[in-house]
Every structure is written in structure tokens, then in C-alpha cells.
Design a protein around this motif. Structure first.
Motif, mmCIF file in Angstrom:
data_model
loop_
_atom_site.group_PDB
_atom_site.id
_atom_site.type_symbol
_atom_site.label_atom_id
_atom_site.label_comp_id
_atom_site.label_asym_id
_atom_site.label_seq_id
_atom_site.Cartn_x
_atom_site.Cartn_y
_atom_site.Cartn_z
ATOM 1 N N LEU B 142 1.026 -1.110 -0.016
ATOM 2 C CA LEU B 142 0.244 -0.293 -0.161
ATOM 3 C C LEU B 142 0.906 1.236 0.249
ATOM 4 C CD1 LEU B 142 -2.647 -0.860 2.287
ATOM 5 C CD2 LEU B 142 -2.989 -0.623 -0.014
ATOM 6 N N GLY B 143 2.138 1.124 0.437
ATOM 7 C CA GLY B 143 2.841 2.042 0.251
ATOM 8 C C GLY B 143 3.594 2.580 -0.288
ATOM 9 N N ASP B 144 3.695 1.652 -1.242
ATOM 10 C CA ASP B 144 4.716 1.669 -2.530
ATOM 11 C C ASP B 144 3.477 2.655 -3.470
ATOM 12 O OD1 ASP B 144 6.684 -0.613 -4.370
ATOM 13 O OD2 ASP B 144 6.480 1.471 -4.348
ATOM 14 N N ALA B 145 4.819 3.450 -4.856
ATOM 15 C CA ALA B 145 4.048 4.143 -5.539
ATOM 16 C C ALA B 145 3.150 3.352 -6.464
ATOM 17 C CB ALA B 145 5.449 4.476 -6.321
ATOM 18 N N ALA B 150 -2.432 1.025 -12.878
ATOM 19 C CA ALA B 150 -3.586 1.630 -11.827
ATOM 20 C C ALA B 150 -4.237 3.104 -12.381
ATOM 21 C CB ALA B 150 -3.069 2.421 -10.193
ATOM 22 N N TYR B 151 -3.743 3.562 -12.877
ATOM 23 C CA TYR B 151 -4.843 5.304 -12.742
ATOM 24 C C TYR B 151 -5.185 4.734 -14.290
ATOM 25 C CZ TYR B 151 -1.515 7.405 -9.839
ATOM 26 O OH TYR B 151 -0.594 7.728 -9.073
ATOM 27 N N THR B 152 -5.134 4.378 -14.914
ATOM 28 C CA THR B 152 -5.785 3.218 -16.652
ATOM 29 C C THR B 152 -7.142 2.319 -15.377
ATOM 30 O OG1 THR B 152 -4.008 1.802 -17.002
ATOM 31 C CG2 THR B 152 -4.445 3.908 -18.153
ATOM 32 N N THR B 157 -10.676 3.843 -10.273
ATOM 33 C CA THR B 157 -10.867 5.361 -10.168
ATOM 34 C C THR B 157 -11.893 5.139 -9.731
ATOM 35 O OG1 THR B 157 -9.409 5.381 -12.563
ATOM 36 C CG2 THR B 157 -11.146 7.148 -11.571
ATOM 37 N N GLU B 158 -12.755 4.357 -9.783
ATOM 38 C CA GLU B 158 -14.478 4.382 -9.192
ATOM 39 C C GLU B 158 -14.260 4.126 -7.064
ATOM 40 O OE1 GLU B 158 -17.145 4.597 -10.248
ATOM 41 O OE2 GLU B 158 -17.914 4.359 -8.153
#
Lengths: 178, 177
Positions: B142-145, B150-152, B157-158
Motif C-alpha cells: 500500500l505504501g509503494d508507488a 492502476a491509473y487506467t 478510479t471508482e
């Protein structure tokens, strides 16, 4: 127990036909008497020991699972009605002779006689043999013998009488006179 | 009884003859019994002595506890000629033995309980270790970039849109009213 141990051993040998087994049975009977009846009056010990010895012998037979042999041993021997020429009185009254001086031949003859007597005693049915040996060898009276055998006094007399008749007839046939 | 069978004239005489014959046979049997082999007579003698020894042991049941606790008798100074005092000592010794047996049972029970607790503790430690390891992995993930993919992702996004706390600014602002 010291006085009766040898007689008990011989009596058991007649029943089981095995000296080692007879020794084990006698030892077992001694232990049972000492452990369970040591606190009884001394006068009761002979009868108790004979009863225990008989029960120990029966236990041995059960363990050996010789059912057929047990049935044969406890069956009553049929009287020899067909041998009408046998007269007990005549046989018994013929008994004579004394030991006197004994030579080697006489010693051998005595031993052979003993073996024959023991053989015929062993052939007796178990109840007759028990009654005979307790009455005449252990020198127990009729009441004591009946208590040791767990039967009536009349049965003891009957067993003894039949045993005497059978032995006398068998020994006469072998030409043995006491 | 067969009628052709000849019987002695008197029953008493017949019984006397039977007895005499029986005693003569018994005398011969007795002589044979005296000639029993030496090994057999020795085994009989040993058997008799063993039986007598067992009878003596069976008659002395109280003596055994007294012998086993001899040191405690000496401390109590038992009078050997006083039956009452000996009986008392025997009773005390019996109580001590009962207490000792009770403590022995308690010790065994305590050992079993400790073993059970130890096994439970080991299992608990393993579970905690697994939880910690899993938490470390989750925190690292979770802390990792975020990966560019993921942005696509429409689902991601939801998720971000429906959970304002997912962004650092929303987390500083606090929970939405």
C-alpha cells in the motif's frame, strides 16, 4: 503338607498321566491351601487339601481342553455282569503271603506288582479312584471323603466298593495277589 | 444287581473284606510313593516351602508399611512393646504415603498443563508472526508507488472516487460529514 505331598503327587499322576503336570498341580494346590485357608483349623486341612487338589486337577483338564477325556473319566464304569465266574470273596480270601526275606527276584517282582497296581488304579474312573484313594490311602473316613468330593456318603461307599471290585478283578486277571 | 452274582453272606463281612483289600493296595501304593525320584521330591519340597512362605506373607499385611518408613519411626521413638503406639505410627505413615501419592499426581497434572500451555503459546506466537508478516507485506504494497496501469484501471478510479480518504488531502481534512 509334608506328609501328604508325595501321595498327592502320585494320586495326581494317576489322573493326568504326566509327572510335570502333576507337580504343577500339586504346587498350585499347596499354594491355594496356604493362601486361602491358612487360618482354618488344622483338622480341616487334609480334607481341604484333597478338595483343592481335585479342583486343581479338574482345572488342568479344562485348560487342556480334553473334553472327551473328561467325559470318559467321569463316566461310571459298567460292572462286569458277563463275568459271572468272578467272586470277590474268593479273590479276597485268597490273599496271602508275607514279605519276609526279599531276594533280587522278589524285589523285581514287587516292583512289577507295584507298577501293575498303579496302572490299574490309574485306569479307574476318576470318581472311583478319588473315593478309593481318599478312603484307603489318605485314611479319611466316609464323611470327610464325601465333603472333599462334594457328594453324599452313600456315593462314596458306592464308588469305593466299585473301585475295590474293579481292582480285585483286574489284579486277579494279571495273576497278582497281595 | 444280577441275581446270578454271588455276594458274601453278610454285608459287614463284605465291607470288611473290601476294606482289607483297599488297605493292602494302599500299602503298596504308599511304598511306591516313598520311592519317588529325588528330583520330584525336591520339587515338591520347594513347592511346599513356597506355599508356606506365601501363607506367612498373607498373614502379615501391616508389617510392610512399618518397614518401609523406618526413618520416621526412629524420629517418633516408637516403643516396640506397645502395640497401640505402633498402630498409631502405622496410621501416620499411611497418611504420609497418601499425601506423597497426591502430590505426585498433582505434579504430573501440573506438567501436563504446562505442556498444554506451552503448545498453545507456540501456536499463538506462530499466528502472530503470520499476522505481522502479512501486515508488513500489505503495508509495503500500500505504501509503494502505484504502477502506471492502476491509473487506467476503471475499478481503481471508482474506488478512489468513492473513498475520499484514499487521498492524503482528504485524510488531512478528516471524515466527510
Amino acid at each position: 503338607m509334608q506328609a501328604v505331598e508325595k501321595r498327592a503327587f502320585k494320586r495326581t499322576v494317576y489322573a493326568v498321566r504326566d509327572e510335570d503336570a502333576a507337580l504343577d498341580i500339586v504346587q498350585d494346590a499347596m499354594i491355594r491351601l496356604a493362601e486361602r485357608y491358612a487360618d482354618r483349623p488344622a483338622a480341616e486341612w487334609p480334607m481341604l487339601f484333597q478338595r483343592i487338589l481335585s479342583n486343581a486337577t479338574m482345572d488342568w483338564f479344562r485348560h487342556q481342553k480334553v473334553r472327551k477325556g473328561v467325559m470318559n473319566l467321569f463316566s461310571e464304569m459298567e460292572s462286569g455282569d458277563g463275568e459271572s465266574d468272578f467272586d470277590l470273596l474268593e479273590t479276597l480270601e485268597d490273599q496271602s503271603g508275607s514279605l519276609g526275606f526279599e531276594s533280587a527276584d522278589e524285589t523285581f517282582s514287587r516292583q512289577q506288582t507295584l507298577l501293575s497296581i498303579e496302572e490299574e488304579v490309574a485306569k479307574l474312573p476318576a470318581r472311583q479312584r478319588e473315593a478309593f484313594l481318599m478312603r484307603y490311602w489318605e485314611e479319611m473316613d466316609v464323611a470327610e471323603t464325601a465333603a472333599a468330593m462334594g457328594c453324599s456318603e452313600g456315593s462314596v461307599k458306592t464308588h469305593c466298593s466299585r473301585a475295590v471290585h474293579a481292582l480285585a478283578q483286574a489284579l486277579k486277571l494279571k495273576g497278582i495277589s497281595l | 444287581m444280577s441275581p446270578t452274582r454271588r455276594w458274601p453272606p453278610a454285608e459287614a463281612e463284605a465291607q470288611a473284606l473290601e476294606a482289607r483289600f483297599g488297605l493292602r493296595v494302599a500299602a503298596r501304593l504308599h511304598a511306591g510313593a516313598e520311592e519317588v525320584p529325588h528330583d520330584v521330591s525336591e520339587r515338591l519340597r520347594v513347592a511346599r516351602l513356597q506355599a508356606v512362605a506365601r501363607a506367612r506373607q498373607a498373614r502379615q499385611p501391616v508389617a510392610a508399611p512399618v518397614r518401609q518408613t523406618a526413618p520416621s519411626i526412629q524420629l517418633v521413638h516408637v516403643d516396640p512393646y506397645s502395640g497401640t503406639l505402633q498402630g498409631t505410627v502405622a496410621m501416620l505413615d499411611g497418611d504420609d504415603e497418601r499425601d506423597e501419592a497426591w502430590w505426585r499426581r498433582l505434579g504430573i497434572l501440573a506438567l501436563v498443563v504446562m505442556m498444554g500451555m506451552g503448545l498453545f503459546g507456540i501456536d499463538w506466537w506462530h499466528t502472530q508472526e503470520q499476522i505481522r508478516t502479512t501486515a508488513e507485506i500489505d503495508a509495503a504494497l500500500l505504501g509503494d508507488a502505484l504502477p502506471p496501469a492502476a491509473y487506467t484501471d476503471p475499478g481503481f478510479t471508482e474506488f478512489v472516487a468513492s473513498h475520499p480518504l484514499a487521498t492524503p488531502a482528504a485524510a488531512e481534512a478528516g471524515p466527510a460529514q
